[in-house]
Motif scaffolding. Structure first.
Motif, short mmCIF file in Angstrom:
data_model
loop_
_atom_site.label_atom_id
_atom_site.label_comp_id
_atom_site.label_asym_id
_atom_site.label_seq_id
_atom_site.Cartn_x
_atom_site.Cartn_y
_atom_site.Cartn_z
N ASP A 32 4.90 51.78 -69.12
CA ASP A 32 5.39 51.45 -67.79
C ASP A 32 4.25 51.11 -66.83
O ASP A 32 4.49 50.66 -65.73
N SER A 40 10.76 50.52 -64.61
CA SER A 40 10.56 50.51 -66.06
C SER A 40 10.71 51.91 -66.62
O SER A 40 11.35 52.11 -67.67
N ARG A 41 10.15 52.90 -65.95
CA ARG A 41 10.27 54.28 -66.41
C ARG A 41 11.72 54.74 -66.37
O ARG A 41 12.20 55.38 -67.31
N THR A 99 16.02 58.76 -74.68
CA THR A 99 14.69 58.23 -74.42
C THR A 99 13.90 57.94 -75.68
O THR A 99 12.86 57.32 -75.62
N SER A 157 14.37 52.85 -66.55
CA SER A 157 15.12 52.11 -67.56
C SER A 157 14.92 52.72 -68.94
O SER A 157 15.86 52.80 -69.74
N LEU A 158 13.70 53.18 -69.22
CA LEU A 158 13.44 53.83 -70.50
C LEU A 158 14.20 55.16 -70.60
O LEU A 158 14.73 55.49 -71.65
N ALA A 184 13.04 48.13 -70.18
CA ALA A 184 11.83 48.87 -69.83
C ALA A 184 10.58 48.07 -70.21
O ALA A 184 9.61 48.04 -69.46
#
Length: 109
Positions: free
Chosen positions: A38, A65-66, A27, A68-69, A77
């Motif tokens: 996000d 998005s969260r 991360t 993906s991060l 993201a």
């Protein structure tokens, strides 16, 4: 004789992927890059506006998005976060327009 699944050597060096969370190394963005937003708070606020199909999609994009991060995909993201921001903004603006139109309609009678 111990079973294969409880063996330390099997669990520590298994070729199967783990279903647990990834380490924090995945991360952390590379040096020189900031962590993409996000816009989850904006998407949650947008859920209170009366433009439900749009704000629910914005919330889904924000969660994507969260996720993906967390998986280390920073470009994905960032892209999904921008879509979440756009949809949340459209939802809030549309909600304000609908609320103002209803108030004007109800007070004019």
């Amino acid at each position: 004789m111990a079973s294969r699944s409880s063996s330390i050597a099997y669990t520590a060096f298994s070729s199967r992927p783990s279903i647990s969370r990834h380490s924090s190394l995945a991360t952390n963005p590379p040096l020189g890059c900031s962590k993409p937003k996000d816009y989850l708070v904006l998407a949650i606020i947008a859920c209170f506006c009366p433009v439900w199909p749009v704000n629910i999609v914005a919330f889904v994009y924000s969660v994507m998005s969260r996720n993906s991060l967390e998986q280390g995909n920073i470009d994905g993201a960032r892209r999904l976060g921008q879509v979440a921001k756009l949809l949340s903004t459209v939802s809030v603006m549309g909600g304000v327009v609908i609320i103002v139109a209803c108030v004007v309609n109800l007070t004019s009678k």
